[in-house]
Design a protein around this motif. Structure first.
Motif, short mmCIF file in Angstrom:
data_model
loop_
_atom_site.label_atom_id
_atom_site.label_comp_id
_atom_site.label_asym_id
_atom_site.label_seq_id
_atom_site.Cartn_x
_atom_site.Cartn_y
_atom_site.Cartn_z
N LEU A 260 8.77 53.46 10.22
CA LEU A 260 8.50 52.17 9.62
C LEU A 260 9.43 51.91 8.44
O LEU A 260 10.10 52.82 7.93
CB LEU A 260 7.04 52.09 9.17
N ASP A 261 9.45 50.67 7.98
CA ASP A 261 10.33 50.29 6.88
C ASP A 261 9.53 50.04 5.61
O ASP A 261 9.44 50.90 4.75
CB ASP A 261 11.13 49.06 7.28
N ARG A 262 8.90 48.89 5.48
CA ARG A 262 8.17 48.54 4.26
C ARG A 262 6.69 48.32 4.52
O ARG A 262 5.99 47.72 3.69
CB ARG A 262 8.79 47.30 3.62
N GLU A 263 6.20 48.78 5.66
CA GLU A 263 4.78 48.59 5.97
C GLU A 263 3.90 49.37 4.99
O GLU A 263 4.24 50.47 4.56
CB GLU A 263 4.49 49.05 7.40
N ARG A 264 2.78 48.76 4.67
CA ARG A 264 1.78 49.41 3.82
C ARG A 264 0.47 49.51 4.59
O ARG A 264 0.30 48.89 5.64
CB ARG A 264 1.59 48.62 2.52
N LEU A 265 -0.44 50.31 4.08
CA LEU A 265 -1.75 50.45 4.72
C LEU A 265 -2.66 49.31 4.27
O LEU A 265 -2.68 48.94 3.09
CB LEU A 265 -2.39 51.78 4.35
N VAL A 266 -3.42 48.78 5.22
CA VAL A 266 -4.35 47.69 4.93
C VAL A 266 -5.70 48.01 5.54
O VAL A 266 -5.80 48.29 6.75
CB VAL A 266 -3.84 46.34 5.49
N GLU A 267 -6.74 47.99 4.71
CA GLU A 267 -8.11 48.18 5.21
C GLU A 267 -8.55 46.86 5.86
O GLU A 267 -8.41 45.80 5.26
CB GLU A 267 -9.02 48.56 4.05
N VAL A 268 -9.07 46.93 7.08
CA VAL A 268 -9.20 45.72 7.89
C VAL A 268 -10.25 44.74 7.37
O VAL A 268 -10.13 43.53 7.59
CB VAL A 268 -9.50 46.07 9.37
N THR A 269 -11.28 45.21 6.71
CA THR A 269 -12.33 44.28 6.25
C THR A 269 -12.05 43.72 4.85
O THR A 269 -12.17 42.52 4.62
CB THR A 269 -13.70 44.97 6.26
N SER A 270 -11.66 44.58 3.93
CA SER A 270 -11.40 44.13 2.55
C SER A 270 -9.97 43.64 2.35
O SER A 270 -9.69 42.94 1.38
CB SER A 270 -11.67 45.27 1.57
N LEU A 271 -9.07 44.04 3.25
CA LEU A 271 -7.64 43.75 3.16
C LEU A 271 -6.99 44.39 1.93
O LEU A 271 -5.92 43.96 1.47
CB LEU A 271 -7.37 42.24 3.17
N MET A 272 -7.63 45.42 1.38
CA MET A 272 -7.04 46.15 0.26
C MET A 272 -5.83 46.95 0.76
O MET A 272 -5.77 47.38 1.91
CB MET A 272 -8.06 47.08 -0.39
N ILE A 273 -4.87 47.15 -0.15
CA ILE A 273 -3.57 47.72 0.21
C ILE A 273 -3.38 49.10 -0.43
O ILE A 273 -3.73 49.32 -1.58
CB ILE A 273 -2.43 46.79 -0.27
#
Length: 642
Positions: free
Chosen positions: A91-104
């Motif tokens: 991956l390049d600049r992808e970050r993790l995202v929690e699907v319900t809260s959309l926290m990063i």
């Protein structure tokens, strides 16, 4: 509940769980653990060889886990029955995202197995998303599942990349991963970052702590930023923001002259304090390289005469701000070291600015030249009568600072007059007509030094009024920690605003915040220069509130200097973006070249310890600029010949 692990005994997540006091068993393979594990237990299979894969889970394994009510966490497995992985991608600049809260969050483990998993089974995705702590535009069309349930065996949770190396891989922010681990294990797990701050937010800072911060910085420059070849001593730009899965950051090997000029002053003030021959030598040799024929055209009949290249091969463009900061560094260094053999180069650069200064006193942000070093689409006459003005202190304010410091050496009234005219013109347009670069605080911060220098000369009440106006903004944005929170205001005035959608994330320069209210300071564009300006202001004002602000900023900057035993190349630095509410380095990450964790040798890591050192020595920049007859004589000689 009993916990069984297939991993090395040094695995970080295994040790974190074990340290909670729960019963833990360590096995060498999945097949071995089948004969040992009891019903109702938890099994974690971690991939210590990441990014290589070895774990294979068969149908029989899955049925056994299901029949015995065993919860399973599989990290980055090679093969799992019932799920068809794609070929590993990076991956390049992808970050993790929690699907319900959309926290990063960011786990920096960018070797990922792409899976086609129904959305209802996914807990966290990898995705390119804009936002500070939250994906403000939601999830984009292209995502990669990170943490998800096995669709046919919901007692099994899998990851498409690494989850068990929070310290080594420098997972951020810590709170995000505490929540993630709690969701998986129902445990309050925590970890200490491998690159952390020197002090906690509540720690008192002593004079000794300040001295340590300065010496750590000088040591870092000496060990990791200086480089030599047949042309002389040079300086690397720093370290890029991207963190690899081993926790390292790639060297930014560009040899920038602005950074070298600023760093020369750090070595000079270190010599001033300790009389260290090595610091004197480093300062002198950096300046020798800057003023070499390869970097500066001394023939003032040429269009680019006097200006200094951005970097050795950067012929076509001269950023005015870079030349100005460089000049402040080398002019002060030469004064400290009592050197005069660079006076010609310094004077010609000052006069290059002066002869290209528009009549309003506000310079262009950059000058471009064609391959023959002939002015590209402009002439000196055009600039002098230029009507379209770019109101951005970021680009032009330190030209005034250079002129005002040079005025102290030469008494050239033209330098003073054009500076005052430009400063007043700029301040009259605040804030509605200002074009901010990476946030309005970057622009406000840049005005403190030239306004302070001007007021030290003219004592004009209007100058003081303007200075007080800028100081008021800085006070309002500085929290109790001494952290100056970035803000933008009037997005339409931003040259580099935050991304307008997920597709723009990581494509352009950008602020460290996504919207006003995000709690980060910018140590590349804003607070570092506010701190430099306040050094000068404190010598002018007998004002307890200004002194208190300066002290609070000092303590804050000493607290957040980094410490790391595992990454010595990052020990004793300041990165770009810091969040005092989380007490860790963090930012939106949207900037294409200088994101939240970048380490810039100039700009940030020069000026902060320079100011710390001058403060400890009870000095300011002005102390090194008094009437200089030899400089003055040469200045007027060269000026008269142009």
């Amino acid at each position: 509940m009993k916990y069984y692990f297939v991993c090395h005994e040094d695995n970080e997540l295994y040790k974190m769980i074990k340290d909670t006091g729960v019963t833990c068993y360590l096995s060498s393979s999945v097949n071995q653990v089948l004969s040992e594990i009891t019903q109702g237990s938890y099994l974690c299979v971690f991939e210590d060889g990441y990014p290589q894969k070895k774990t294979v889970i068969t149908k029989e394994h899955l049925e056994f886990f299901k029949d015995n009510n065993i919860k399973v966490l599989l990290e980055y497995p090679k093969q799992v029955y019932g799920i068809h992985p794609g070929k590993v991608i990076r991956l390049d600049r992808e970050r993790l995202v929690e699907v319900t809260s959309l926290m990063i969050g960011q786990n920096n483990c960018d070797y990922v197995i792409p899976y086609a998993i129904e959305e209802k089974f996914v807990l966290y995705y990898y995705a390119k998303v804009a936002g500070y702590k939250k994906a403000v535009y939601g999830l984009p069309d292209i995502t990669y599942p990170f943490l998800f349930y096995h669709p046919a065996y919901v007692n099994v949770v899998m990851t498409s990349s690494r989850i068990s190396s929070p310290v080594t891989s420098r997972f951020k922010p810590v709170s995000f991963f505490k929540n993630l681990y709690n969701r998986i294990f129902s445990m309050n797990l925590t970890f200490t970052e491998s690159v952390t701050t020197a002090f906690k937010s509540c720690d008192n800072i002593t004079d000794s702590d300040c001295i340590t911060a300065i010496s750590k910085s000088v040591e870092w420059f000496t060990k990791y930023m200086l480089t030599t070849d047949y042309t002389g001593l040079k300086l690397y730009e720093g370290f890029s923001s991207k963190v690899d899965f081993d926790g390292s950051q790639k060297l930014a090997a560009t040899l920038r002259n602005d950074c070298a000029g600023e760093a020369s002053l750090l070595f000079a003030v270190d010599y001033l304090k300790y009389s260290k021959p090595s610091s004197k030598d480093h300062a002198e040799k950096l300046m020798e390289y800057i003023f070499s024929a390869n970097n500066q055209q001394l023939d003032m009949t040429k269009d680019n005469g006097g200006f200094i290249k951005w970097f050795a091969s950067g012929d076509g463009i001269y950023y005015t701000d870079d030349n100005a900061r460089l000049l402040i560094g080398v002019m002060t260094s030469c004064s400290i070291l009592k050197m005069n053999h660079h006076d010609e180069g310094i004077i010609k650069c000052i006069l290059a600015f002066l002869r290209s200064m528009p009549e309003q006193g506000i310079h262009m942000n950059c000058l471009r030249f064609n391959d023959s070093m002939i002015a590209d689409d402009w002439t000196y006459h055009d600039i002098k009568t230029k009507k379209t003005i770019y109101y951005s202190p970021h680009y032009v304010s330190y030209i005034w600072a250079v002129f005002l410091l040079a005025y102290k050496l030469t008494n050239d009234e033209e330098l003073l007059a054009i500076s005052k005219k430009g400063i007043y013109e700029m301040m009259d347009k605040y804030p509605c007509h200002w074009t901010w670069t990476n946030g309005i605080m970057a622009e406000v911060s840049r005005m403190i030094l030239p306004l302070s220098l001007l007021y030290s000369i003219d004592k004009d009440l209007k100058t003081k009024e303007y200075l007080d106006m800028m100081l008021k903004v800085i006070k309002e944005q500085t929290d109790d920690h001494g952290c100056m929170i970035e803000k933008m205001v009037m997005l339409e005035n931003g040259k580099y605003p935050p991304p307008k959608n997920n597709e723009e994330y990581g494509k352009y320069e950008a602020p460290v915040i996504h919207e006003d209210g995000d709690t980060a300071c910018d140590l590349l564009y804003s607070q570092n220069f506010a701190y430099l300006g306040l050094l000068e202001t404190c010598r002018l004002y007998d004002d307890e509130s200004i002194s208190k602000l300066f002290t609070e900023m000092t303590d804050f900057l000493v607290r957040i200097q980094t410490r790391s035993s595992s990454h010595q190349e990052l020990d004793g630095v300041w990165m770009r973006s810091f969040d005092p509410t989380m007490w860790e380095y963090w930012g939106s990450g949207a900037d294409a070249g200088w994101a939240a964790l970048c380490v810039e040798s100039g700009w940030t890591n020069s000026w902060i310890p320079i100011v710390l050192s001058l403060k400890e020595q009870n000095r300011s920049l002005s102390d090194f600029f008094t009437d200089n007859e030899s400089f003055k004589e040469l200045y007027y000689l060269i000026k008269g010949s142009i």
